[in-house]
Design a protein around this motif. Structure first.
Motif, PDB file in Angstrom:
ATOM      1  N   GLN A 137       7.457 -16.913 -15.300  1.00 35.45           N
ATOM      2  CA  GLN A 137       6.176 -17.365 -14.530  1.00 35.45           C
ATOM      3  C   GLN A 137       6.665 -15.774 -13.794  1.00 35.45           C
ATOM      4  O   GLN A 137       7.395 -14.997 -13.182  1.00 35.45           O
ATOM      5  CB  GLN A 137       6.000 -17.842 -13.391  1.00 35.45           C
ATOM      6  CG  GLN A 137       7.633 -18.017 -12.881  1.00 35.45           C
ATOM      7  CD  GLN A 137       7.395 -19.327 -11.838  1.00 35.45           C
ATOM      8  OE1 GLN A 137       7.272 -19.343 -10.918  1.00 35.45           O
ATOM      9  NE2 GLN A 137       7.112 -20.696 -12.298  1.00 35.45           N
ATOM     10  N   PRO A 138       5.401 -15.067 -13.589  1.00 35.63           N
ATOM     11  CA  PRO A 138       4.835 -13.810 -13.355  1.00 35.63           C
ATOM     12  C   PRO A 138       5.466 -13.400 -11.603  1.00 35.63           C
ATOM     13  O   PRO A 138       4.944 -14.644 -10.183  1.00 35.63           O
ATOM     14  CB  PRO A 138       3.185 -13.151 -12.560  1.00 35.63           C
ATOM     15  CG  PRO A 138       2.846 -14.725 -12.745  1.00 35.63           C
ATOM     16  CD  PRO A 138       3.676 -15.535 -13.788  1.00 35.63           C
ATOM     17  N   VAL A 139       5.982 -12.373 -11.333  1.00 41.96           N
ATOM     18  CA  VAL A 139       6.364 -12.351  -9.715  1.00 41.96           C
ATOM     19  C   VAL A 139       6.050 -11.458  -9.311  1.00 41.96           C
ATOM     20  O   VAL A 139       5.987  -9.806 -10.420  1.00 41.96           O
ATOM     21  CB  VAL A 139       8.359 -12.414 -10.057  1.00 41.96           C
ATOM     22  CG1 VAL A 139       8.740 -11.952  -7.949  1.00 41.96           C
ATOM     23  CG2 VAL A 139       9.105 -13.751 -10.527  1.00 41.96           C
ATOM     24  N   THR A 140       5.464 -11.188  -7.811  1.00 41.15           N
ATOM     25  CA  THR A 140       4.775  -9.893  -7.803  1.00 41.15           C
ATOM     26  C   THR A 140       6.279  -8.967  -7.068  1.00 41.15           C
ATOM     27  O   THR A 140       7.456  -9.437  -6.483  1.00 41.15           O
ATOM     28  CB  THR A 140       4.351 -10.063  -6.622  1.00 41.15           C
ATOM     29  OG1 THR A 140       5.160 -10.580  -5.539  1.00 41.15           O
ATOM     30  CG2 THR A 140       2.965 -11.293  -6.551  1.00 41.15           C
ATOM     31  N   ALA A 141       5.799  -7.676  -6.630  1.00 42.33           N
ATOM     32  CA  ALA A 141       6.956  -6.300  -6.472  1.00 42.33           C
ATOM     33  C   ALA A 141       7.682  -6.678  -5.034  1.00 42.33           C
ATOM     34  O   ALA A 141       8.020  -6.761  -4.587  1.00 42.33           O
ATOM     35  CB  ALA A 141       6.405  -5.210  -6.128  1.00 42.33           C
ATOM     36  N   THR A 142       6.131  -7.439  -4.275  1.00 42.29           N
ATOM     37  CA  THR A 142       7.225  -7.773  -3.104  1.00 42.29           C
ATOM     38  C   THR A 142       7.583  -8.794  -2.889  1.00 42.29           C
ATOM     39  O   THR A 142       9.477  -8.813  -2.358  1.00 42.29           O
ATOM     40  CB  THR A 142       5.248  -8.223  -1.529  1.00 42.29           C
ATOM     41  OG1 THR A 142       4.103  -6.985  -1.949  1.00 42.29           O
ATOM     42  CG2 THR A 142       5.892  -8.610  -0.719  1.00 42.29           C
ATOM     43  N   GLU A 143       7.115 -10.012  -3.417  1.00 44.53           N
ATOM     44  CA  GLU A 143       8.518 -11.163  -4.005  1.00 44.53           C
ATOM     45  C   GLU A 143       9.435 -10.680  -4.152  1.00 44.53           C
ATOM     46  O   GLU A 143      10.782 -11.436  -3.757  1.00 44.53           O
ATOM     47  CB  GLU A 143       8.169 -11.784  -4.263  1.00 44.53           C
ATOM     48  CG  GLU A 143       6.556 -12.385  -4.042  1.00 44.53           C
ATOM     49  CD  GLU A 143       5.551 -13.629  -5.453  1.00 44.53           C
ATOM     50  OE1 GLU A 143       4.644 -14.484  -4.586  1.00 44.53           O
ATOM     51  OE2 GLU A 143       5.524 -13.501  -6.415  1.00 44.53           O
ATOM     52  N   TRP A 144       9.442 -10.102  -6.016  1.00 47.81           N
ATOM     53  CA  TRP A 144      10.856  -9.318  -5.975  1.00 47.81           C
ATOM     54  C   TRP A 144      11.818  -8.683  -4.859  1.00 47.81           C
ATOM     55  O   TRP A 144      12.913  -9.080  -4.436  1.00 47.81           O
ATOM     56  CB  TRP A 144      10.099  -8.512  -7.575  1.00 47.81           C
ATOM     57  CG  TRP A 144      11.914  -7.647  -7.618  1.00 47.81           C
ATOM     58  CD1 TRP A 144      12.324  -6.654  -7.012  1.00 47.81           C
ATOM     59  CD2 TRP A 144      12.657  -7.778  -9.204  1.00 47.81           C
ATOM     60  NE1 TRP A 144      13.635  -6.409  -7.808  1.00 47.81           N
ATOM     61  CE2 TRP A 144      13.736  -6.636  -9.172  1.00 47.81           C
ATOM     62  CE3 TRP A 144      12.263  -8.972  -9.617  1.00 47.81           C
ATOM     63  CZ2 TRP A 144      14.737  -7.980 -10.080  1.00 47.81           C
ATOM     64  CZ3 TRP A 144      13.613  -9.469 -10.874  1.00 47.81           C
ATOM     65  CH2 TRP A 144      14.377  -7.865 -11.423  1.00 47.81           C
ATOM     66  N   GLY A 145      11.125  -7.701  -3.689  1.00 46.89           N
ATOM     67  CA  GLY A 145      12.101  -6.595  -2.909  1.00 46.89           C
ATOM     68  C   GLY A 145      11.822  -7.376  -2.615  1.00 46.89           C
ATOM     69  O   GLY A 145      13.348  -7.896  -1.550  1.00 46.89           O
ATOM     70  N   ILE A 146      12.385  -9.228  -1.199  1.00 43.02           N
ATOM     71  CA  ILE A 146      12.536 -10.107  -0.888  1.00 43.02           C
ATOM     72  C   ILE A 146      13.576 -10.711  -1.252  1.00 43.02           C
ATOM     73  O   ILE A 146      14.195 -10.780  -0.546  1.00 43.02           O
ATOM     74  CB  ILE A 146      11.362 -11.104  -0.881  1.00 43.02           C
ATOM     75  CG1 ILE A 146      10.380 -10.375   0.625  1.00 43.02           C
ATOM     76  CG2 ILE A 146      11.791 -12.170   0.515  1.00 43.02           C
ATOM     77  CD1 ILE A 146       8.867 -11.123   0.534  1.00 43.02           C
ATOM     78  N   ILE A 147      13.428 -11.293  -2.689  1.00 41.51           N
ATOM     79  CA  ILE A 147      14.828 -11.730  -2.732  1.00 41.51           C
ATOM     80  C   ILE A 147      15.791 -11.353  -2.730  1.00 41.51           C
ATOM     81  O   ILE A 147      16.608 -11.243  -2.876  1.00 41.51           O
ATOM     82  CB  ILE A 147      14.377 -12.666  -4.833  1.00 41.51           C
ATOM     83  CG1 ILE A 147      13.244 -13.947  -3.630  1.00 41.51           C
ATOM     84  CG2 ILE A 147      14.960 -12.886  -4.640  1.00 41.51           C
ATOM     85  CD1 ILE A 147      12.534 -14.159  -4.991  1.00 41.51           C
ATOM     86  N   THR A 148      15.931  -9.817  -3.886  1.00 40.50           N
ATOM     87  CA  THR A 148      16.915  -8.670  -4.389  1.00 40.50           C
ATOM     88  C   THR A 148      17.488  -8.208  -3.085  1.00 40.50           C
ATOM     89  O   THR A 148      18.237  -7.965  -2.720  1.00 40.50           O
ATOM     90  CB  THR A 148      15.972  -7.629  -4.982  1.00 40.50           C
ATOM     91  OG1 THR A 148      15.166  -6.984  -4.593  1.00 40.50           O
ATOM     92  CG2 THR A 148      15.810  -8.465  -6.717  1.00 40.50           C
TER      93      THR A 148
END
Length: 153
Positions: A137-148
Motif C-alpha cells: 500500500q502507498p504511504v504519503t511523504a507526510t505519513e512516512w515522516g511521522i512514522i520514521t
DNA sequence: GCCAACGTTGGC
DNA sequence: GCCAACGTTGGC
C-alpha cells in the motif's frame, strides 16, 4: 520517489530475515492480489522507501525500513510447480504476478505497534488504518515522516 | 478461535 | 453484468 508499506507475516519472512539475506537484498514475491500486484508492476520504483510491517503475529506493527532496489519483474514462483505460490493459470508470455527486490535499511529498536498508529491524528487517512487487508500500500511523504520520526535511528 | 471486511468465483 | 456463495486476511 515514493513510499510504501509492505506486509509480511514474520513467521514467514521477518525484517530479521531480510537483514540476514547474504546478498543484502530479498525478493518480495508471493503477492497474489491484483491491487497489490498493480502497485508492484506499475508504481514501485528503485529508491522508494518501504515500511516493513509485521502482520498476523503477537506484535503487529511497523518493524523497520527497507529500500526498493529492483523494480517490478515477473514473479518466478508463479511458474514453479513446487512453489506454494505456483499459479497454474499463469502464462509466461503474459505474466500475471510481479515481485520487486528490497534491501534492508534499518530495524526499529522498538516495533511501532498498530495500536499506536491508530492514536495519531496525522495518520487517520493512512491506507493501513482504512483498508487493512491490502498487502502492498502507498504511504504519503507526510505519513512516512511521522512514522520514521517516532523511531529515529 | 471468532468475526468483519473484502476479494474471487461461477451460475444465470 | 449481477449477485450469492465461498475463501482469505488479519486484528483482537
Amino acid at each position: 520517489m515514493a513510499y510504501w508499506l509492505f506486509k509480511s507475516e514474520p513467521d514467514e519472512y521477518s525484517i530479521d530475515d531480510l537483514a540476514a539475506e547474504p546478498l543484502g537484498w530479498g525478493r518480495w514475491d508471493g503477492i497474489r492480489n491484483y491491487q497489490a500486484r498493480n502497485f508492484l508492476r506499475d508504481r514501485v520504483t528503485v529508491g522508494d522507501g518501504v515500511l516493513f510491517y509485521h502482520s498476523s503475529c503477537r506484535q503487529v506493527g511497523v518493524a523497520g525500513i527497507a529500500r526498493v532496489v529492483r523494480e517490478g519483474y515477473p514473479d518466478p514462483a508463479q511458474f514453479n510447480p513446487d512453489s506454494a505460490y505456483f499459479d497454474p493459470k499463469a502464462d509466461s508470455a503474459a505474466p500475471r504476478w510481479y515481485c520487486v527486490d528490497i534491501a534492508f535499511e534499518r530495524k526499529f529498536q522498538q516495533l511501532l505497534p498498530l495500536a499506536d498508529l491508530r492514536e495519531l491524528p496525522g495518520l487517520r487517512e493512512m491506507v493501513l488504518l482504512n483498508q487493512g487487508r491490502l498487502s502492498i500500500q502507498p504511504v504519503t511523504a507526510t505519513e512516512w515522516g511521522i512514522i520514521t520520526e517516532l523511531r529515529p535511528a
